[in-house]
Design an enzyme around this catalytic site. Sequence first.
Site, PDB file in Angstrom:
ATOM      1  CG  ASP A  87       1.864   2.474   6.084  1.00  0.00           C
ATOM      2  OD1 ASP A  87       1.756   2.369   7.317  1.00  0.00           O
ATOM      3  OD2 ASP A  87       1.788   3.559   5.478  1.00  0.00           O
ATOM      4  CB  CYS A  91      -0.906  -0.011   1.227  1.00  0.00           C
ATOM      5  SG  CYS A  91      -1.748  -1.584   1.541  1.00  0.00           S
ATOM      6  N   GLY A 138       6.839   7.386   0.375  1.00  0.00           N
ATOM      7  CA  GLY A 138       7.864   7.628   1.374  1.00  0.00           C
ATOM      8  C   GLY A 138       8.524   6.353   1.866  1.00  0.00           C
ATOM      9  NE  ARG A 152      -3.256   6.653  -1.845  1.00  0.00           N
ATOM     10  CZ  ARG A 152      -2.645   7.235  -0.808  1.00  0.00           C
ATOM     11  NH1 ARG A 152      -2.911   8.509  -0.532  1.00  0.00           N
ATOM     12  NH2 ARG A 152      -1.804   6.567  -0.057  1.00  0.00           N
ATOM     13  CB  ALA A 185       0.293   5.986  -3.113  1.00  0.00           C
ATOM     14  CB  CYS A 192      -1.140   6.509  10.829  1.00  0.00           C
ATOM     15  SG  CYS A 192      -2.304   6.731   9.467  1.00  0.00           S
TER      16      CYS A 192
END
Length: 542
Positions: free
Chosen positions: A180, A111, A116, A140, A113, A233
């Site tokens: 992520d 996942c 980073g 994205r 985009a 997150c």
Amino acid sequence: MSLQLPEAFEQKMRELLEEEFEAFMESYEQPKWQGLRVNRLKLEACDFQRMSPFSLTAIPWCAEGFYYADGERPGKHPFYHAGLYYIQEPSAMTPVEMLDVRPGHKVLDLCAAPGGKSTQIAAKLAGSGVLVSNDLHPERVKALVKNIEMAGVRNAVVLNEHPARIADSFGAYFDRILVDAPCSGEGMFRKDEDMVKHWSPQRVCDYAGMQEEILEAAAALLKPGGKLVYSTCTFSPEENEAMIASFLGQHPQFEVVPLSPTHGFQSGRPAWVTEKQTDQAEHGEQVGHAEHGEQAEQVGQAGQVSEPSEETGARQEAARLETAGTLRLWPHLVEGEGHYVALLQKMPDAQSIEQANTEVRTASVDSSYGTDRSGKDHGKGQGRPRKQEIRPLDTEERERWHAFASSVLDQTKTAESIGQTDKPLISWKQFVYECPVSPLLLSGLKAPRPGFFVGELKKQRFEPSQALAMGLRPEEVQQVISLDMADERVIKYLKGETIDISDFPHIQKGYGLICLGPYPLGWGKSMQGMLKNAYPAGWRWQ
């Protein structure tokens, strides 16, 4: 408090955190932390510290990570355009640090985009191995491609696919996988107020369903003995400990690799995992996926589960307790936003090892390009036709490439010359790529970048790409125009303007690599002391 949090969220956090709740709430009154991560494909962190125009403070959990002061704008500096760093929230650097990526690994960022963590993985691979970066959303993916190219990554493939379709094609191919996961974003409330506006208890359930599906695909893609990091997150146990406990209960070949709670991190909270949450995680796909535009609905009779057996119950309890080895990052305990990280390992057994060995692909570049590894023709499907137009360069196309390479590149100075047998040059439509995987693996998949984008086949000539410029070193190019930071031509070049290079009398007619010191910025074409700018419009200085 300037940030108005949802009442249901505050109540949930009060119940979870108890005596820590007030300190947690006070963190929303504090300024958000800002960070950048030095790109080790370009330079070492210590070298950047010496030349940095910014006030930097080391981030303790990432050797290449630094906080920068409020009011500084590293995204508006030529160093950013040279790909020397990636602007990244400090806590978001943690998952890749826990993944144990080493040069030579095959790594999947499922996942990915905006890119980073993919660029962080690429730096750890140091130019060897394979990186496959995927994201489901086409818009994205555009940012993902740009960030990978700006970082100078030469061993990456970018996909735009459902994880299950990647698993169908690749099988148990990867040494490391990062998930992520898309999540309810509670840990980003201080950084992004839009997250607050879109939050709801139902949205937590919606994301749990997606996370379960993604993890299921990731399990099939990981080699026996390989490692997987699952991160979010968000703070919700439904998306964190409960998700991992449910996954472990259904996949006994996986186990948690305990992570040490250093730097102010906290261990996972098994006590927050309830039977209701694990049932939601196991059957979350029936709850409805808001991200996919489906109507959310309650789990009906199909979502009900029978009472677990004693053996199943014991396995679920053991899985719940394992989540103590995962990590939580809290904004009142670390200088960063909220995150959750779990490191899992797939235990090898005789059957899985044999299966992985039989799935090793040894197909050559000139094999059939319209079939998958089972030999089946996919025919029509979603997106563009399943039958890829990926093919090896023909004789005339290869001659155009060699004409360019012999006149512009100096491949005698590097062992990493482009188009070697392990990374063949392929063509999709008129575009040329150096492909780090067997093209058969990409058959039927949507691959916006099926490798390192080298350039475009124009009529009777080859035109190099911006990605090629960013992926090269000055010593690999015959003509280099190196400008100092104080030279006003740096900004003019980044704005797309023609620049005077009459003070570089050795530069002959043709392509030259424009550099900021030793760091490439892009191409230009020299003629009579002037440089015609080839910097892409979408990258230009604003």
